[in-house]
Structures are given as structure tokens and as C-alpha cells.
Design a protein around this motif. Structure first.
Motif, PDB file in Angstrom:
ATOM      1  N   ILE A 100       0.904  -1.200  -0.003  1.00  0.00           N
ATOM      2  CA  ILE A 100       0.072  -0.009  -0.207  1.00  0.00           C
ATOM      3  C   ILE A 100       0.807   1.224   0.130  1.00  0.00           C
ATOM      4  O   ILE A 100       0.501   2.255  -0.467  1.00  0.00           O
ATOM      5  CB  ILE A 100      -0.898   0.026   1.054  1.00  0.00           C
ATOM      6  CG1 ILE A 100      -2.181   1.022   1.253  1.00  0.00           C
ATOM      7  CG2 ILE A 100      -0.346   0.208   2.522  1.00  0.00           C
ATOM      8  CD1 ILE A 100      -2.987   0.743   0.166  1.00  0.00           C
ATOM      9  N   VAL A 101       1.998   1.050   0.577  1.00  0.00           N
ATOM     10  CA  VAL A 101       2.812   2.250   0.623  1.00  0.00           C
ATOM     11  C   VAL A 101       3.475   3.045  -0.637  1.00  0.00           C
ATOM     12  O   VAL A 101       2.966   3.999  -1.052  1.00  0.00           O
ATOM     13  CB  VAL A 101       4.000   2.042   1.670  1.00  0.00           C
ATOM     14  CG1 VAL A 101       5.230   3.226   1.736  1.00  0.00           C
ATOM     15  CG2 VAL A 101       3.617   1.784   3.030  1.00  0.00           C
ATOM     16  N   PRO A 102       4.022   2.171  -1.585  1.00  0.00           N
ATOM     17  CA  PRO A 102       4.341   2.714  -2.847  1.00  0.00           C
ATOM     18  C   PRO A 102       3.290   2.934  -3.509  1.00  0.00           C
ATOM     19  O   PRO A 102       3.222   3.915  -4.408  1.00  0.00           O
ATOM     20  CB  PRO A 102       5.274   1.533  -3.272  1.00  0.00           C
ATOM     21  CG  PRO A 102       4.834   0.387  -2.706  1.00  0.00           C
ATOM     22  CD  PRO A 102       4.489   0.708  -1.272  1.00  0.00           C
ATOM     23  N   LEU A 103       1.931   2.327  -3.500  1.00  0.00           N
ATOM     24  CA  LEU A 103       0.788   2.510  -4.116  1.00  0.00           C
ATOM     25  C   LEU A 103       0.188   4.106  -3.813  1.00  0.00           C
ATOM     26  O   LEU A 103      -0.201   4.798  -4.893  1.00  0.00           O
ATOM     27  CB  LEU A 103      -0.128   1.552  -4.069  1.00  0.00           C
ATOM     28  CG  LEU A 103      -1.494   1.671  -4.752  1.00  0.00           C
ATOM     29  CD1 LEU A 103      -1.180   1.342  -6.382  1.00  0.00           C
ATOM     30  CD2 LEU A 103      -2.532   0.430  -4.262  1.00  0.00           C
ATOM     31  N   LEU A 104       0.066   4.029  -2.531  1.00  0.00           N
ATOM     32  CA  LEU A 104      -0.695   5.575  -2.001  1.00  0.00           C
ATOM     33  C   LEU A 104       0.336   6.692  -2.375  1.00  0.00           C
ATOM     34  O   LEU A 104      -0.107   7.866  -2.336  1.00  0.00           O
ATOM     35  CB  LEU A 104      -1.094   5.323  -0.684  1.00  0.00           C
ATOM     36  CG  LEU A 104      -2.152   4.382  -0.362  1.00  0.00           C
ATOM     37  CD1 LEU A 104      -2.506   4.459   1.419  1.00  0.00           C
ATOM     38  CD2 LEU A 104      -3.159   4.633  -1.049  1.00  0.00           C
ATOM     39  N   THR A 105       1.690   6.419  -2.401  1.00  0.00           N
ATOM     40  CA  THR A 105       2.691   7.808  -2.831  1.00  0.00           C
ATOM     41  C   THR A 105       2.823   7.976  -4.256  1.00  0.00           C
ATOM     42  O   THR A 105       3.383   8.847  -4.662  1.00  0.00           O
ATOM     43  CB  THR A 105       3.898   7.293  -2.248  1.00  0.00           C
ATOM     44  OG1 THR A 105       4.399   6.193  -2.769  1.00  0.00           O
ATOM     45  CG2 THR A 105       3.655   7.298  -0.727  1.00  0.00           C
ATOM     46  N   LYS A 106       1.682   7.217  -5.101  1.00  0.00           N
ATOM     47  CA  LYS A 106       1.733   7.938  -6.572  1.00  0.00           C
ATOM     48  C   LYS A 106       0.741   8.733  -6.726  1.00  0.00           C
ATOM     49  O   LYS A 106      -0.164   8.802  -5.826  1.00  0.00           O
ATOM     50  CB  LYS A 106       1.586   6.458  -7.291  1.00  0.00           C
ATOM     51  CG  LYS A 106       2.489   5.319  -7.217  1.00  0.00           C
ATOM     52  CD  LYS A 106       3.953   5.643  -7.986  1.00  0.00           C
ATOM     53  CE  LYS A 106       4.913   4.947  -7.599  1.00  0.00           C
ATOM     54  NZ  LYS A 106       5.391   4.915  -6.221  1.00  0.00           N
ATOM     55  N   VAL A 108      -2.041   9.550  -7.465  1.00  0.00           N
ATOM     56  CA  VAL A 108      -3.482   8.846  -7.773  1.00  0.00           C
ATOM     57  C   VAL A 108      -4.297   8.948  -6.570  1.00  0.00           C
ATOM     58  O   VAL A 108      -3.746   8.516  -5.570  1.00  0.00           O
ATOM     59  CB  VAL A 108      -3.255   7.431  -8.171  1.00  0.00           C
ATOM     60  CG1 VAL A 108      -4.940   6.923  -8.815  1.00  0.00           C
ATOM     61  CG2 VAL A 108      -2.492   7.249  -9.534  1.00  0.00           C
ATOM     62  N   ARG A 110      -6.966   8.099  -3.435  1.00  0.00           N
ATOM     63  CA  ARG A 110      -7.424   7.082  -2.795  1.00  0.00           C
ATOM     64  C   ARG A 110      -8.702   6.477  -3.335  1.00  0.00           C
ATOM     65  O   ARG A 110      -8.904   5.412  -3.490  1.00  0.00           O
ATOM     66  CB  ARG A 110      -7.531   6.833  -1.513  1.00  0.00           C
ATOM     67  CG  ARG A 110      -6.084   7.421  -0.700  1.00  0.00           C
ATOM     68  CD  ARG A 110      -6.128   7.237   0.659  1.00  0.00           C
ATOM     69  NE  ARG A 110      -4.914   7.651   1.401  1.00  0.00           N
ATOM     70  CZ  ARG A 110      -4.386   7.508   2.635  1.00  0.00           C
ATOM     71  NH1 ARG A 110      -5.143   6.701   3.364  1.00  0.00           N
ATOM     72  NH2 ARG A 110      -3.306   7.815   2.922  1.00  0.00           N
TER      73      ARG A 110
END
Lengths: 320, 310
Positions: A100-106, A108, A110
Motif C-alpha cells: 500500500i505504501v508505494p501505491l498510495l505515494t503515486k 493517484v 485513494r
């Protein structure tokens, strides 16, 4: 910020990225592949078992133009299993695995991530159902001859998708709240069992079948009746969100029938006049109303639970 | 002065624990800025606020001119972030992950493909891009973490312990990579426990302890401010007694001690005092064989500062 894409990334491109991310995950999940194989095995058995039995006893194989339509509509367990294996770790798995960490720092939001995950679940389950129905239609036509009412198949797939998405939304909300895949799965299975076992007990032994119209799952049991006639083809029906497809088919084939709810009334001793004498009619209502209500209840659950999942996901802080 | 990162009274609490306590941080654009502090100092919490993973309880955080407050995708558009021990979906292949992330940044297909190819070479994953991430070792995942942080050619790269899990060769490669990226004017905000790494690559540092910024500025200034100035090591041909007497009289000399023919002179001057010291030694008739300025290390300065703050 010299490149145009750095100024304003296209929302649709970002959404597709999330959908790809999730789709690749879904189709590589061993559990999903397993459930798909089981679904194909059950369909194969359903198609071939009558043929095998008739061959065994040297009976002729009769044409059945209603084979596909009478077998349309996934069982509640299959709907639940497809929902479970597709989204059980869509949210919780990201938290557990730390992805979730790399995903949420893109760049885009939530909201878009959650929408992407839901769209991917829809595509995955839709594709699975499309394959299963296609298999059933081809198999049914080859074995039982040309089939009637195949024009209802798209509606059947939509009905099954709507039913499945009630479970998808329950599981997504649970995943968002617990952030734990095992807990999510256990609670979802308990809810499924409670809804199915509980609804059967309530429906058969009490006069409170009405409450099952507003709960997810199997719903209340009733009979399809044409006013003035004792019963029509396809007799019994369940009215819950799991049975939308079967109700759609009945409604398309018999638009003006009523659904009559019954309960078992045990009076002691041996029942005179067979088991049907134990059934007490409670009340009747038009199938159109029952179908409309089931679709509305399913939509309400989906909207409410996905909103809950979104609210929790949006507010979650990443501590670990 | 253009700032890449600015925090104003930034505060974050976990229950009664204040992880970040009215933190004021200023990271100048184009610098390699080290972010130091002992375990639990609030480094990772601060970084998580900067990249939108945590919401602050007070104060402000501004990254490249964008106010960061929770889920603000616009603020993340110009940032490349590599978390401490990054974890990526095991079901994706290396190139698939970068391709999807690139798409999230809005990168066009051709540009994505070219950039991924280049980055895979740079981080040493060439030939492994078609393998599932689940088959990658920790070090390879770390390298992939660096690649995804650099993917969008960001203006600011935030690296949280980039060398963790890497072998010594990998560590050197990371340092080289950081220097290379910085050459293009990219700001690098580097959190690391490896003080030697920070000392080798950073131009500026911030040291935080218990959520408070204890020191901030150019690396050399911080070291000299905390540790006092340099130590001069002078080797002379004669017995150093007379020399010691002469040097002691210089106003900027704070301490002297002798080790055989070597004289260690501690000074508190800001500038280069070697000419004055040479002159003083020669005037006493001494012969200088060797003279070297020994800078205090970052480690020494860091320890001194942390001990002082309690």
C-alpha cells in the motif's frame, strides 16, 4: 515540469493503470483460478451427468430446449466464492504486504484506487461468468439441441453480477475495516452461512419472511402462482439478492405471476394429505414487485457498503 | 531561496507520544539533503507526512510549492519516493510494476518503455525485468524501489534508508546514483542511518531528535558548529617543546597535545589558520615535515549533538 504529462495526468489513464494493477493480480490468484475450475467442473457435471445416467440405463437422450434457461443463475455459494476469492485481499492484502505504501505515494487519489479495484473486480467476475455461460450454451446446444430464450443470457449475466457485487461490497467493506485478510474471510463466510442457514429457518418455520427481503443472501422461499391456478412451471423461488437472475428469468417468462410465501406448520401426528398439507400460505405479492425490491436492496447494499469502504480507506493513515 | 520542502511547526502525535514536535524544516532546491536522527526521532513519520501517508495533527508541510495535507495527488506528482525496505506486489513482473506506476504518473507509453529500459540498467536489474517480483531478493527489491522513485523524472526524490539490505557494492552504486541524479538539479532528501554515506553524498543536513530539529544547514557548517573547528596535525623535526609554547600563544588555539614528534593543535577559528601556525613554528626555528587538517567527522558531531540534547 517541462513535460505536458507532468502537469495534468489524464484521469482515465490513471484509472486504467489501477485496473491493470488489480486485474493482473486477480487473474494470477491461485484461489481465483481454483474457483473458476470448480465452476467449470460443476457446469460440466450438470451438462453431462443426465446423459451418462441415461446411457447407463439405455435410455434415449431427449432434446431439452430449456436446458440453458432453466440452469441459468449461479448458486448462492458460487456467487459468494467468486466474490470472496476476487476481493478478499484487494484492500487488506495491500496493508498486510506493505504494498500500500508505494501505491498510495503515486499521484493517484485513494478514491481512484478504490474505483480501479472495483472496476477490476467487475471485469474479472464478468469475464468468468461470460466464459461459464458461453460454455453452458455451447454444451447445452451440443447435447440437448437448440435452446430457447437465449436472448435472456445477457440479463442473466447482469443479474448474477449484481448478486455477486452485494458480496463483493460486503467483503470490500470488511477488508477496509479490518485490514486483515483472514479476519475478512472468516467474517464474510460467517455472514454468508448465517444468511443462508438463518434465512431457511426464518422462511420455513416463522411468519417473518418479510425481513429476509431486506437482507443479503438467499431470501424468503415462496411459490410462483398464477391467480386462479395452483402453481406454474418452475414452482418454488427464493427472493433474496442471491436469486436475482432466477427472478429475472421467471419475470421474463411469466410477467404477471405472484409469489406466495409459505411456512411449515407442524400440527403433530402424521400429516393427512402429504407434506404439502403442512404448508401454510402467508401472503402473496407480484413477482415484478419482488424482483424490483431485490434489485433495489442489492443496489442499496452495494452503494452503502462501497461508500463505507471508501470512507474508511480514504481516512486510513499508514503507520507501519 | 527556493525551497523544495518546508515544514512549519509540523506536529504529529500517536496518542500521548509526540512523534514530530513543531518541526521546522527547510530543504533548499538542488541540494542533497541528509535527514538524520536516532531511531524513533520522527524521521519516517515526517517523511510519511510529506508523501501523504499520514496526516499531521498541526502545522504545515509544503512540498515544491504544494501544500501537503493527506490525500493530495497533485503534490505527489513531482515527488519520487522510496520507502524504507519497500514491498511491491509479488504477482507483478518488474517491468509491469514500473509500467503501471509510470501510467499513474501519466507518462506516455513510448516514454515509459524507454525510461524503464534505462532505469533497469541503472539499478542493475537488466535481464530480470520479466521475472515476478516474488522471485526478487531483498536487494533486488531495494533496487526496484530506487527505480520506481526515479521513474517519473521527479523534481524531488525522497529516499528512506536507500542502502538498507544492499551489499557493499550496491551501497557504492547507490551513492554514485544519488550523485548522478543530483547533477541534473534534482533535490534529494535522504534519510539514512549510515552517517558515512550521508557525509559522502550530502551537501546539507538536518538532525532531528524526539521530533525536534536540533541542527540544519550545510554539512560542513553543521560539523564545525557542533564539534568546534578542525584539528591540525603537525609533524616537526625537532623536540616540540618550544613549538608548543609558541603555538599556544596564538589567540585561536584552544588546545594542544603532543604525540612524539606530532603536535595536535585544536583551533576555534573560522578560516584557514595554517599560515599563522607555520609562521609561528618557523619563527621558533622549527622544521615542519608534515601538516594536515583533520576535520571532525559527522559521526562525532552527531553523537555530540544527540548526547547534549539528552
Amino acid at each position: 515540469m517541462d513535460k505536458p504529462w507532468k502537469r495534468e495526468p489524464k484521469l482515465i489513464g490513471q484509472l486504467w493503470a489501477v485496473v491493470r494493477y488489480e486485474l493482473l493480480w486477480n487473474i494470477r490468484k491461485k484461489k481465483f483460478i481454483g474457483v473458476l475450475i470448480v465452476a467449470f467442473a460443476i457446469t460440466t457435471l450438470n451438462l453431462t451427468l443426465p446423459v451418462i445416467l441415461r446411457r447407463t440405463y439405455n435410455m434415449p437422450i431427449e432434446a431439452n430446449p430449456d436446458y440453458v434457461i432453466s440452469n441459468s443463475g449461479m448458486g448462492g455459494l458460487m456467487l459468494f466464492l467468486f466474490a470472496l476469492v476476487t476481493v478478499m485481499n484487494s484492500i487488506s492484502g495491500e496493508f498486510e504486504g506493505g504494498t500500500i505504501v508505494p501505491l498510495l505515494t503515486k499521484p493517484v487519489s485513494r478514491t481512484l484506487i478504490l474505483i480501479g479495484k472495483i472496476v477490476a473486480a467487475f471485469i474479472t467476475i464478468f469475464a468468468a461468468y461470460l466464459l461459464l455461460y458461453a460454455y453452458m450454451i455451447v454444451g447445452g446446444t451440443l447435447i440437448y439441441g437448440s435452446q430457447n430464450n437465449l436472448n435472456l443470457t445477457p440479463l442473466c449475466i447482469l443479474g448474477d453480477l449484481l448478486s455477486t457485487f452485494v458480496w463483493v461490497s460486503i467483503i470490500l467493506a470488511l477488508g477496509s475495516l479490518t485490514k486483515n485478510t483472514i479476519l475478512t474471510s472468516v467474517i464474510a463466510i460467517m455472514v454468508f452461512l448465517a444468511m443462508n442457514i438463518g434465512s431457511s429457518i426464518i422462511s420455513v418455520f416463522t411468519e417473518s419472511a418479510w425481513m429476509l427481503h431486506y437482507l443479503p443472501g438467499n431470501g424468503a422461499a415462496g411459490y410462483i402462482k398464477v391467480v386462479g391456478q395452483p402453481m406454474v412451471y418452475a414452482g418454488s423461488i427464493s427472493t433474496g439478492t442471491d436469486n436475482i437472475t432466477k427472478m429475472i428469468i421467471q419475470y421474463c417468462l411469466h410477467p404477471s405471476v405472484n409469489v406466495t410465501y409459505v411456512k411449515v406448520e407442524w400440527r403433530g401426528g402424521t400429516p393427512q394429505g402429504g407434506l404439502s398439507s403442512l404448508l401454510k400460505e402467508l401472503y402473496s405479492e407480484p413477482l415484478s414487485l419482488v424482483l424490483f425490491r431485490a434489485i433495489s436492496v442489492a443496489a442499496a447494499y452495494i452503494i452503502a457498503l462501497i461508500t463505507l469502504a471508501w470512507y474508511v480507506f480514504k481516512r486510513t493513515q499508514i503507520l507501519e | 531561496m527556493d525551497l523544495a520542502i518546508e515544514t512549519i511547526d509540523l506536529t504529529k502525535k500517536y496518542g500521548s507520544l509526540v512523534a514530530v514536535n513543531r518541526l521546522n524544516l527547510r530543504v533548499i532546491k538542488g541540494t542533497i539533503h541528509g535527514f538524520l536522527g536516532p531511531n524513533g526521532a520522527g524521521k519516517t513519520t515526517t517523511i510519511k507526512i510529506l508523501v501523504g501517508l499520514l496526516k499531521p495533527d498541526g502545522g504545515r508541510a509544503i512540498v515544491l510549492g504544494e501544500e501537503v495535507h493527506g490525500d493530495n495527488p497533485r503534490a505527489r506528482l513531482k515527488i519520487g519516493y522510496m520507502p524504507e525496505l519497500p514491498k511491491f506486489p509479488r504477482h507483478l513482473k518488474g517491468w509491469e510494476l514500473l509500467d503501471i506506476y509510470g501510467q499513474m504518473y501519466g507518462m506516455p507509453l513510448q516514454e515509459r518503455r524507454a525510461r524503464i529500459k534505462r532505469l533497469m540498467e541503472v539499478v542493475g536489474l537488466k535481464g530480470r525485468e520479466n521475472d515476478l517480483i516474488g522471485e526478487y531478493s531483498k536487494g533486488m527489491q531495494q533496487r526496484l524501489g530506487i527505480a520506481q522513485a526515479l521513474l517519473s523524472e521527479p523534481e524531488l526524490v525522497i529516499l528512506d534508508e536507500p542502502s538498507l539490505g544492499l551489499d557493499p557494492v550496491g551501497m557504492v552504486e547507490v551513492r554514485e546514483m544519488i550523485r548522478e541524479i543530483a547533477k541534473d538539479g534534482v533535490t534529494i532528501f535522504l534519510s539514512s542511518h549510515l552517517l558515512s554515506e550521508v557525509e559522502q553524498v550530502c551537501t546539507h543536513i538536518s538532525i532531528i531528535h524526539r521530533g525536534i530539529c536540533l541542527a540544519e544547514g550545510p554539512l560542513k557548517d553543521i560539523i564545525s558548529k557542533i564539534s568546534g573547528t578542525a584539528i591540525l596535525e603537525v609533524e616537526v623535526a625537532e623536540t616540540p617543546d618550544k613549538i608548543v609554547e609558541a603555538v599556544k600563544r596564538l589567540p585561536f588555539v584552544s588546545n594542544i597535545h603532543v604525540e612524539g614528534s606530532k603536535v595536535m593543535i585544536e583551533t576555534n577559528a573560522d578560516g584557514d589558520v595554517r599560515p599563522q601556525i607555520s609562521r609561528a613554528i618557523i619563527e621558533t626555528g622549527g622544521t615542519i615535515i608534515y601538516m594536515n587538517v583533520k576535520m571532525r567527522s559527522l559521526e562525532e558531531a552527531f553523537m555530540r549533538l544527540i548526547m547534549k540534547s539528552g
